[in-house]
Enzyme design. Structure first.
Site, mmCIF file in Angstrom:
data_model
loop_
_atom_site.group_PDB
_atom_site.id
_atom_site.type_symbol
_atom_site.label_atom_id
_atom_site.label_comp_id
_atom_site.label_asym_id
_atom_site.label_seq_id
_atom_site.Cartn_x
_atom_site.Cartn_y
_atom_site.Cartn_z
ATOM 1 N N LYS A 22 1.098 -6.464 -14.623
ATOM 2 C CA LYS A 22 2.122 -6.934 -13.678
ATOM 3 C C LYS A 22 1.837 -6.368 -12.291
ATOM 4 C CE LYS A 22 6.266 -4.742 -13.407
ATOM 5 N NZ LYS A 22 6.613 -4.295 -12.052
ATOM 6 N N ASN A 23 1.554 -5.058 -12.238
ATOM 7 C CA ASN A 23 1.432 -4.401 -10.932
ATOM 8 C C ASN A 23 0.082 -4.624 -10.258
ATOM 9 O OD1 ASN A 23 4.025 -3.616 -11.268
ATOM 10 N ND2 ASN A 23 3.552 -1.504 -11.840
ATOM 11 N N CYS A 116 17.058 0.292 -5.746
ATOM 12 C CA CYS A 116 17.125 -0.275 -7.092
ATOM 13 C C CYS A 116 17.576 0.849 -8.017
ATOM 14 C CB CYS A 116 15.781 -0.851 -7.522
ATOM 15 S SG CYS A 116 14.606 0.417 -7.955
ATOM 16 N N ARG A 121 13.878 3.729 -2.791
ATOM 17 C CA ARG A 121 12.693 2.894 -2.571
ATOM 18 C C ARG A 121 12.504 2.560 -1.076
ATOM 19 N NH1 ARG A 121 11.571 0.546 -7.632
ATOM 20 N NH2 ARG A 121 9.451 0.225 -6.905
ATOM 21 N N ASP A 304 5.783 5.286 -14.693
ATOM 22 C CA ASP A 304 6.260 4.130 -15.475
ATOM 23 C C ASP A 304 6.219 4.408 -16.977
ATOM 24 O OD1 ASP A 304 4.792 1.650 -13.245
ATOM 25 O OD2 ASP A 304 6.585 2.888 -13.094
ATOM 26 N N ARG A 396 10.896 -8.732 -17.106
ATOM 27 C CA ARG A 396 10.236 -8.666 -15.796
ATOM 28 C C ARG A 396 8.813 -8.154 -15.936
ATOM 29 N NH1 ARG A 396 13.155 -5.558 -11.310
ATOM 30 N NH2 ARG A 396 11.215 -6.271 -10.422
HETATM 31 C C1 EPZ Z 1 4.702 0.650 -7.514
HETATM 32 O O1 EPZ Z 1 5.964 0.669 -6.853
HETATM 33 C C2 EPZ Z 1 4.966 -0.035 -8.845
HETATM 34 N N1 EPZ Z 1 5.410 -1.407 -8.626
HETATM 35 C C3 EPZ Z 1 6.005 0.753 -9.635
HETATM 36 O O2 EPZ Z 1 6.159 0.115 -10.905
HETATM 37 C C4 EPZ Z 1 5.471 2.163 -9.857
HETATM 38 O O3 EPZ Z 1 6.445 2.925 -10.535
HETATM 39 C C5 EPZ Z 1 5.154 2.814 -8.500
HETATM 40 O O4 EPZ Z 1 4.228 1.978 -7.764
HETATM 41 C C6 EPZ Z 1 4.543 4.193 -8.643
HETATM 42 O O5 EPZ Z 1 3.394 4.128 -9.398
HETATM 43 C C7 EPZ Z 1 4.484 -2.347 -8.283
HETATM 44 O O6 EPZ Z 1 3.304 -2.062 -8.147
HETATM 45 C C8 EPZ Z 1 4.983 -3.741 -8.096
HETATM 46 P P1 EPZ Z 1 5.491 3.734 -4.343
HETATM 47 P P2 EPZ Z 1 6.042 1.115 -5.300
HETATM 48 O O7 EPZ Z 1 5.549 3.108 -3.001
HETATM 49 O O8 EPZ Z 1 4.852 0.622 -4.582
HETATM 50 C C9 EPZ Z 1 8.137 6.751 -1.894
HETATM 51 C C10 EPZ Z 1 7.308 -0.709 -12.745
HETATM 52 O O9 EPZ Z 1 8.114 -0.232 -13.573
HETATM 53 N N2 EPZ Z 1 7.912 5.869 -0.740
HETATM 54 O O10 EPZ Z 1 4.220 4.368 -4.809
HETATM 55 O O11 EPZ Z 1 7.387 0.772 -4.791
HETATM 56 C C11 EPZ Z 1 9.162 6.154 -2.857
HETATM 57 O O12 EPZ Z 1 10.465 6.499 -2.474
HETATM 58 C C12 EPZ Z 1 7.462 -0.376 -11.276
HETATM 59 O O13 EPZ Z 1 6.343 -1.482 -13.045
HETATM 60 C C13 EPZ Z 1 8.336 6.292 0.522
HETATM 61 O O14 EPZ Z 1 8.875 7.383 0.672
HETATM 62 O O15 EPZ Z 1 5.947 2.704 -5.460
HETATM 63 C C14 EPZ Z 1 8.828 6.762 -4.176
HETATM 64 O O16 EPZ Z 1 9.489 8.007 -4.271
HETATM 65 C C15 EPZ Z 1 8.587 0.605 -11.015
HETATM 66 N N3 EPZ Z 1 8.159 5.473 1.587
HETATM 67 C C16 EPZ Z 1 7.314 6.997 -4.083
HETATM 68 O O17 EPZ Z 1 6.947 6.815 -2.700
HETATM 69 C C17 EPZ Z 1 7.561 4.234 1.464
HETATM 70 O O18 EPZ Z 1 7.396 3.533 2.483
HETATM 71 C C18 EPZ Z 1 6.500 6.055 -4.922
HETATM 72 O O19 EPZ Z 1 6.703 4.773 -4.424
HETATM 73 C C19 EPZ Z 1 7.142 3.823 0.178
HETATM 74 C C20 EPZ Z 1 7.318 4.650 -0.918
#
Ligand code: EPZ
Length: 418
Positions: A22-23, A116, A121, A304, A396
């Protein structure tokens, strides 16, 4: 509303094939908008999020066709409309449309994703990257607007190795003038897969999978054919299911390297795990030791997999300390597991799980995708019947989870309930 009903106490046996990730497929679908011609994506999983991504891509003016098991994405010459709240709200990954549309058309209007269940996020790192690439960004009425006469390469340091920010900035930088260097980039396999797709379209990206990614901008990209990597989280979920329910399961279509942290923790817990060429065999007895886990960006233990692994630890011998360092509120499954007899104490980002001898089936609520998976796993190992509501969360990110578990001998079904 749909429910998943699980009769616990049956071991799993057989072979299950993991679907495409998915990701990986979601960013690749949006990245195809960067090209001036059609891309063909093979083996696209049948997921609710993929359907939303198709709706979004069409909303932006592209054409999407499903034909002979492949997904054809015909990017528009002119982007129309915006990424609206009702789509972005339903799927946060919609925000990954910002980089491609901005890079192709010089302007984009996209709804802020909002928070969410698992955390606030934020998108600050995405926006920091785009402004360093020369975009002028404004925000009003819950929407972000970005405009640029043309993106210019730059050096961008990410305060946190955010997967989404790395992907969004990397996509935009493909069409920027000159060199972009992303420092403290995310190293997840899905980032590498996206870079491989972009390079197949004619981009010039080096270093994906390391903390420093270099992108040399090019004038345009051409559509290509591509098949994304298998889903390492779905694979990990089945490994944990086999360990909990007991039995013997071969998980096929796996890149073992991508599941290393989960394999290591299962072995630490005393579970028998054998790695094949592109499969993993788990022989579960339902008995295993408690182990501590701490979620970290790749190559650490994946956040995850934290909910499914916590479900497993509720039945471990001993006490497990689970620390969630990536998201600030990813323990929504705890109270539901406690309804099934689990003994868990949460303090901030740490959950202490005291293993119990048995779980008992109950009616529980899936609060988010991976929490839902955790409850299905708990139901497999529990005594009696477990009813899981809000299963649209599970749909999802898991393609045919119920059918795959049924093929392994689990007594699980999907019913329309009240
Ligand atoms: C991706 O989400 C995945 N989703 C998530 O999978 C996964 O848990 C996550 O990466 C971490 O591996 C997809 O790829 C579609 P991040 P993403 O930006 O990109 C902080 C699932 O269950 N952050 O790495 O949103 C944020 O708050 C989903 O399949 C900032 O501070 O994750 C979080 O604490 C859930 N500022 C951390 O980084 C930003 O601008 C990780 O978020 C962006 C993120």
């Amino acid at each position: 509303m749909q429910l998943v009903v699980v009769q616990g106490g049956r071991p799993l046996k057989g072979t299950v094939k993991v679907s495409a990730a998915k990701n990986a497929v979601l960013p690749v679908m949006l990245a195809s908008l960067l090209a001036e011609s059609t891309s063909r994506l093979e083996d696209v999983p049948d997921l609710a999020d993929v359907k939303i991504a198709c709706e979004l891509i069409e909303h932006l003016g592209a054409r999407v066709e499903r034909r002979d098991g492949a997904l054809f994405i015909h990017p528009p010459s002119q982007f129309t409309g915006e990424a609206p709240y009702e789509l972005v709200r339903r799927m946060r990954a919609s925000f990954l449309a910002m980089g491609p549309v901005l890079a192709r058309s010089g302007s984009v209007r996209i709804s802020m994703p909002g928070g969410c269940a698992i955390g606030s996020r934020p998108i600050d790192l995405h926006l920091k990257g785009f402004s360093l690439l020369g975009a002028r960004i404004t925000q009003s009425k819950g929407y972000i607007e970005a405009h640029t006469p043309g993106l210019e390469g730059n050096r961008i340091y990410l305060d946190f190795p955010s997967v989404g920010a790395t992907e969004n900035i990397m996509m935009a930088a493909c069409l920027a003038r000159g060199l972009t260097v992303i420092e403290n980039a995310a190293e997840e396999p899905e980032v590498v897969d996206l870079a491989n797709f972009l390079n197949a379209m004619g981009a010039r990206i080096k270093g994906a999978g390391t903390r420093v990614i270099r992108i040399e901008g090019v004038g345009y990209l051409e559509g290509t054919s591509y098949s994304v990597i298998p889903d390492r989280i779905e694979a990990g979920t089945f490994l944990a299911a086999a360990a909990m329910a007991g039995g013997e399961v071969v998980v096929e279509n796996v890149i073992c390297d991508h599941v290393k942290p989960v394999i290591a923790k299962l072995r630490e817990a005393g579970v028998q795990v054998e790695e094949g060429e592109n499969s993993i065999r788990v022989t579960g007895t339902g008995q295993f030791r408690a182990v501590d886990i701490k979620t970290l960006p790749y190559p650490g233990f994946p956040t995850d997999m934290q909910p499914p692994f916590m479900a497993m630890m509720t039945l471990a011998r001993g006490t497990s300390v689970i620390t969630e360092t990536v998201f600030e509120n990813r323990f929504m499954h705890v109270n539901e597991l406690k309804r099934m007899g689990a003994r868990i104490k949460v303090a901030g980002r740490t959950a202490v799980v005291y293993g119990v001898r048995r779980l008992t089936g109950a009616r529980v609520v899936a609060t988010d995708l991976r929490a839902g998976a955790a409850l299905v796993l708990a139901g497999l190992a529990a005594e009696g019947e477990t009813e899981i509501t809000n299963v649209e969360h599970i749909d999802r990110g898991y393609d045919s989870l119920v059918e795959k578990l049924q093929s392994l001998g689990a007594k699980v079904s999907r019913v329309h309930g009240t």
